[in-house]
Design an enzyme around this catalytic site. Structure first.
Site, PDB file in Angstrom:
ATOM      1  N   TYR A  83       8.805   1.913   7.585  1.00  0.00           N
ATOM      2  CA  TYR A  83      10.200   2.017   7.170  1.00  0.00           C
ATOM      3  C   TYR A  83      10.423   3.050   6.074  1.00  0.00           C
ATOM      4  O   TYR A  83      11.547   3.231   5.617  1.00  0.00           O
ATOM      5  CB  TYR A  83      10.703   0.653   6.694  1.00  0.00           C
ATOM      6  CG  TYR A  83      10.667  -0.391   7.781  1.00  0.00           C
ATOM      7  CD1 TYR A  83      11.317  -0.185   8.988  1.00  0.00           C
ATOM      8  CD2 TYR A  83       9.963  -1.579   7.607  1.00  0.00           C
ATOM      9  CE1 TYR A  83      11.282  -1.130   9.993  1.00  0.00           C
ATOM     10  CE2 TYR A  83       9.926  -2.538   8.606  1.00  0.00           C
ATOM     11  CZ  TYR A  83      10.582  -2.308   9.802  1.00  0.00           C
ATOM     12  OH  TYR A  83      10.541  -3.249  10.799  1.00  0.00           O
ATOM     13  N   ASP A 199      -0.121 -11.481   4.521  1.00  0.00           N
ATOM     14  CA  ASP A 199      -0.548 -10.109   4.833  1.00  0.00           C
ATOM     15  C   ASP A 199      -1.695  -9.664   3.941  1.00  0.00           C
ATOM     16  O   ASP A 199      -1.721  -8.521   3.468  1.00  0.00           O
ATOM     17  CB  ASP A 199       0.640  -9.146   4.708  1.00  0.00           C
ATOM     18  CG  ASP A 199       0.423  -7.855   5.509  1.00  0.00           C
ATOM     19  OD1 ASP A 199      -0.444  -7.849   6.405  1.00  0.00           O
ATOM     20  OD2 ASP A 199       1.128  -6.869   5.237  1.00  0.00           O
ATOM     21  N   LYS A 201      -4.991  -8.141   3.068  1.00  0.00           N
ATOM     22  CA  LYS A 201      -5.917  -7.159   3.626  1.00  0.00           C
ATOM     23  C   LYS A 201      -6.237  -6.142   2.533  1.00  0.00           C
ATOM     24  O   LYS A 201      -5.496  -6.049   1.532  1.00  0.00           O
ATOM     25  CB  LYS A 201      -5.309  -6.468   4.849  1.00  0.00           C
ATOM     26  CG  LYS A 201      -3.989  -5.772   4.600  1.00  0.00           C
ATOM     27  CD  LYS A 201      -3.415  -5.200   5.889  1.00  0.00           C
ATOM     28  CE  LYS A 201      -2.062  -4.530   5.653  1.00  0.00           C
ATOM     29  NZ  LYS A 201      -1.495  -3.978   6.896  1.00  0.00           N
ATOM     30  N   ASN A 204      -3.515  -3.919   0.879  1.00  0.00           N
ATOM     31  CA  ASN A 204      -2.466  -4.528   0.044  1.00  0.00           C
ATOM     32  C   ASN A 204      -2.998  -5.039  -1.291  1.00  0.00           C
ATOM     33  O   ASN A 204      -2.307  -5.781  -1.991  1.00  0.00           O
ATOM     34  CB  ASN A 204      -1.788  -5.670   0.795  1.00  0.00           C
ATOM     35  CG  ASN A 204      -0.870  -5.165   1.892  1.00  0.00           C
ATOM     36  OD1 ASN A 204      -0.509  -3.989   1.914  1.00  0.00           O
ATOM     37  ND2 ASN A 204      -0.507  -6.033   2.811  1.00  0.00           N
TER      38      ASN A 204
END
Length: 442
Positions: A83, A199, A201, A204
């Protein structure tokens, strides 16, 4: 200033009061006027020594004025996503002029096409404002234009854990344990706030200048999750997703502990436990294959991995109501003092080598070598569409946190103020007057 007034009017006709069917006492007009006059005079005495402070941007927002894109100089690109981009930026105005931040830019047109993406974006901004923790990245500003959303975050100059894991190949168990400890406390804090991260991982997990970690990217978080409830959104990175997300059978906080086990396996062996070049095969492995535990791992590490990577949620370590406490008490962490972890007293195994405060050497060169341009939005949303993002703007620290407090110049001594038939008794700090009728000796 709140005050409690106890009014005793002993000369009211007691018999009339007892016989009345109403829950009110009628008093004469003269006595009512006396009481009102007294109260007005008393309130005037309270305001004599109180400083009047005009509300302004400076005292309400603690010296941090509102910001917009024009207040930041783009320095480098440090990341890209579906995005938008993440830039390293320098503030060019205000009290924090010259400070380096990370600026996450999101295109509204891309987000608003999908209702879930819109909800996730709003949740990320709300979570970043609400959650403050030593191992979670801080939100400094949030603002928007007609076509874009902007999140200004603290700049984590140590880069992604992914970058360092790529360079090293594998981590020693002590190194992995250090990172795991700080991640566990961050996840525990989120869970206590009713938030599932979803999320986890290496991409991140960011490092600061000292080498401590902070979680970032809260776009897939789920808010307001109560104990025992489940949600069904299919989201995350396939290799790190828990089986119950893949089967859409409903998931809770325990998905973060599966991801933690996957991350630990990745750090100790060089890759997640279930991988393939084919997405469908990867999912099949996660749902059905056994976990291969290399012999070079210590018994404690193998046991922790085995318990975190349990497909049956009730059997997974951390799935109990005690949540992270189950994991923290595992023998893998037997040498850890958790108070030292939260106080950031553990010595990081890796400290980034930096030449300046705006050093980007710890980020991927594929990003940092590209021209930092905040491209114009493809389109500007209509006013009605923009209502979706109402309330996005944010300035840290929170309003009225420290800088706008009423001040009393000169505290009064305890004293009595006589007003005809009534006496007022006030204290030094918190006047709570009681009005009692003074016997009439005339």
């Amino acid at each position: 200033m709140a005050a409690v007034f106890d009014i005793e009017l002993h000369d009211v006709d007691q018999e009339q009061h007892e016989d009345s069917e109403d829950d009110a006492i009628e008093i004469g007009e003269r006595r009512f006027n006396v009481v009102c006059s007294f109260l007005c005079r008393y309130m005037h005495t309270l305001t004599e020594d109180v400083e009047t402070v005009a509300i302004s941007e400076q005292n309400v927002n603690g010296g941090r004025e509102r910001a917009g894109p024009e207040d930041f100089e783009l320095c480098k690109v440090i990341g890209k996503g579906g995005y938008g981009k993440v830039f390293q930026v320098r503030k060019t105005t205000g009290n924090d002029r010259g400070t380096i931040f990370a600026m996450k830019v999101l295109r509204k047109a891309s987000i608003i096409r999908n209702q879930k993406d819109t909800a996730h974006t709003k949740a990320e901004r709300n979570i970043l404002e609400a959650v403050k923790h030593p191992f979670i990245v801080d939100l400094i500003y949030a603002f928007q234009t007609g076509g874009k959303l902007y999140l200004i975050l603290e700049y984590m100059c140590g880069g992604e854990l992914f970058h360092h894991l790529n360079d090293e190949g594998v981590f020693l168990e002590d190194t992995a344990c250090f990172y795991l400890c700080e991640i566990i406390l961050a996840l525990q804090h989120l869970h206590l706030q009713g938030i599932i991260y979803r999320d986890l991982k290496p991409e991140n997990i960011l490092l600061d200048a000292e080498g401590h970690i902070k979680l970032t990217d809260f776009g897939l978080c789920k808010e307001h999750v109560k104990e025992g409830t489940v949600t069904h959104t299919f989201c995350g990175t396939i290799e790190y997703m828990a089986p119950e997300i893949l089967t859409r059978s409903g998931h809770g906080k325990a998905v973060d502990w599966w991801s933690l086990g996957t991350l630990l396996y990745d750090m100790l062996t060089g890759s997640p436990p279930f991988t393939s070049n084919n997405r469908k095969i990867t999912i099949e492995k996660i749902l059905k294959s056994k976990v291969f535990l290399p012999q070079f791992l210590t018994p404690d590490a193998r046991d922790l991995l085995r318990k975190l990577l349990k497909r049956q949620v009730p059997h997974r370590l951390g799935s109990a109501p005690s949540d992270a406490e189950q994991i923290k008490s595992h023998p893998f962490f037997k040498h850890i003092h958790w108070d030292d972890v939260i106080s950031r007293k553990l010595v990081p195994p890796f400290k980034p080598t930096l030449t300046s405060e705006d050093d980007v050497s710890q980020f991927d060169k594929r990003f940092t070598t590209t021209l930092p341009i905040d491209s114009p939005a493809e389109c500007t949303l209509s006013e009605s569409a923009n209502q979706v993002f109402q309330g996005f703007t944010y300035v840290a620290p929170s309003i009225l946190e420290d800088n706008f407090k009423p001040r009393v110049i000169d505290g009064r001594n305890s004293r009595k103020i006589s007003m005809g038939e009534f006496t007022l008794v006030s204290s030094n700090n918190y006047p709570a007057p009681q009005i009692t009728q003074v016997p009439n000796n005339r």
